[in-house]
Design a protein around this motif. Structure first.
Motif, PDB file in Angstrom:
ATOM      1  N   UNK A   1      86.090  -0.020-111.963  1.00  0.00           N
ATOM      2  CA  UNK A   1      86.433   0.131-113.366  1.00  0.00           C
ATOM      3  C   UNK A   1      87.471   1.243-113.514  1.00  0.00           C
ATOM      4  N   UNK A   2      88.431   1.052-114.410  1.00  0.00           N
ATOM      5  CA  UNK A   2      89.465   2.059-114.632  1.00  0.00           C
ATOM      6  C   UNK A   2      89.848   2.076-116.110  1.00  0.00           C
ATOM      7  N   UNK A   3      90.600   3.111-116.486  1.00  0.00           N
ATOM      8  CA  UNK A   3      91.083   3.262-117.863  1.00  0.00           C
ATOM      9  C   UNK A   3      92.503   3.805-117.818  1.00  0.00           C
ATOM     10  N   UNK A   4      93.260   3.580-118.883  1.00  0.00           N
ATOM     11  CA  UNK A   4      94.609   4.131-118.962  1.00  0.00           C
ATOM     12  C   UNK A   4      94.529   5.650-119.041  1.00  0.00           C
ATOM     13  N   UNK A   5      95.458   6.331-118.379  1.00  0.00           N
ATOM     14  CA  UNK A   5      95.418   7.793-118.349  1.00  0.00           C
ATOM     15  C   UNK A   5      95.655   8.385-119.739  1.00  0.00           C
ATOM     16  N   UNK A   6      96.580   7.827-120.522  1.00  0.00           N
ATOM     17  CA  UNK A   6      96.821   8.390-121.854  1.00  0.00           C
ATOM     18  C   UNK A   6      95.603   8.194-122.757  1.00  0.00           C
ATOM     19  N   UNK A   7      94.963   7.050-122.655  1.00  0.00           N
ATOM     20  CA  UNK A   7      93.778   6.770-123.449  1.00  0.00           C
ATOM     21  C   UNK A   7      92.622   7.684-123.040  1.00  0.00           C
ATOM     22  N   UNK A   8      92.455   7.921-121.753  1.00  0.00           N
ATOM     23  CA  UNK A   8      91.368   8.771-121.272  1.00  0.00           C
ATOM     24  C   UNK A   8      91.585  10.223-121.696  1.00  0.00           C
ATOM     25  N   UNK A   9      92.842  10.724-121.572  1.00  0.00           N
ATOM     26  CA  UNK A   9      93.144  12.105-121.974  1.00  0.00           C
ATOM     27  C   UNK A   9      92.822  12.312-123.448  1.00  0.00           C
ATOM     28  N   UNK A  10      93.149  11.316-124.270  1.00  0.00           N
ATOM     29  CA  UNK A  10      92.858  11.395-125.702  1.00  0.00           C
ATOM     30  C   UNK A  10      91.357  11.268-125.956  1.00  0.00           C
ATOM     31  N   UNK A  11      90.690  10.359-125.252  1.00  0.00           N
ATOM     32  CA  UNK A  11      89.262  10.102-125.477  1.00  0.00           C
ATOM     33  C   UNK A  11      88.409  11.334-125.169  1.00  0.00           C
TER      34      UNK A  11
END
Length: 121
Positions: A1-11
Motif C-alpha cells: 500500500x502507498x500514498x502520494x507524498x504531497x497528500x501524506x505530508x498534508x494529511x
C-alpha cells in the motif's frame, strides 16, 4: 500500500494545505529516501521524508499511511520525527520594526538596519 507524498505530508499536518505540499515538492524542498520527490511520488511505511518548510528542515520516517487529513494527536503517531531541534529563540534574528507612518528610512536608518541584520557592507 502507498500514498502520494504531497497528500501524506498534508494529511499528517506537516503543511497547512495540500497545494503548499505540492508546491514544496515542485520546488525541490521534499526528498523521499534522499531523492527529490514529485508531488505524485508514492511513499510507503519505512520511507524517510525530508521537507524544508517554514524556515527549518523536518526529517520524518513514515509509520502509517493516511490519505485524508487527520487530527493532530493521530497525526503525531503517523510518523517518527527525527528532525534536529529548532534553534533557540535568542539565536533567531531580531526583526527591525518601524513605526507606522514614519516614512521612508533615511540612509542612516538603512545602515543601522543592515548592521542589525548582519549585512555589513
Amino acid at each position: 500500500m502507498s500514498a502520494r507524498v504531497d497528500s501524506w505530508i498534508w494529511a499528517v499536518r506537516l503543511t497547512k494545505t495540500r497545494s503548499q505540499a505540492a508546491a514544496a515538492c515542485r520546488a525541490g524542498h521534499v526528498k523521499v529516501n534522499g531523492e527529490r520527490a514529485k508531488p505524485a511520488q508514492p511513499v510507503k511505511p519505512g520511507d524517510e521524508v525530508r521537507i524544508f518548510h517554514g524556515g527549518r528542515e523536518r526529517i520524518v520516517e513514515v509509520k502509517v499511511l493516511h490519505a485524508k487529513r487527520i487530527g493532530p494527536p493521530v497525526a503525531a503517531e503517523a510518523y517518527v520525527d527525527n528532525s534536529p531541534p529548532p534553534p533557540p529563540r535568542e539565536h533567531v534574528a531580531v526583526a527591525a520594526v518601524r513605526d507606522r507612518g514614519a516614512g521612508r528610512p533615511t540612509k542612516r536608518d538603512r545602515r543601522e538596519l543592515d548592521e542589525l541584520r548582519g549585512r555589513h557592507a
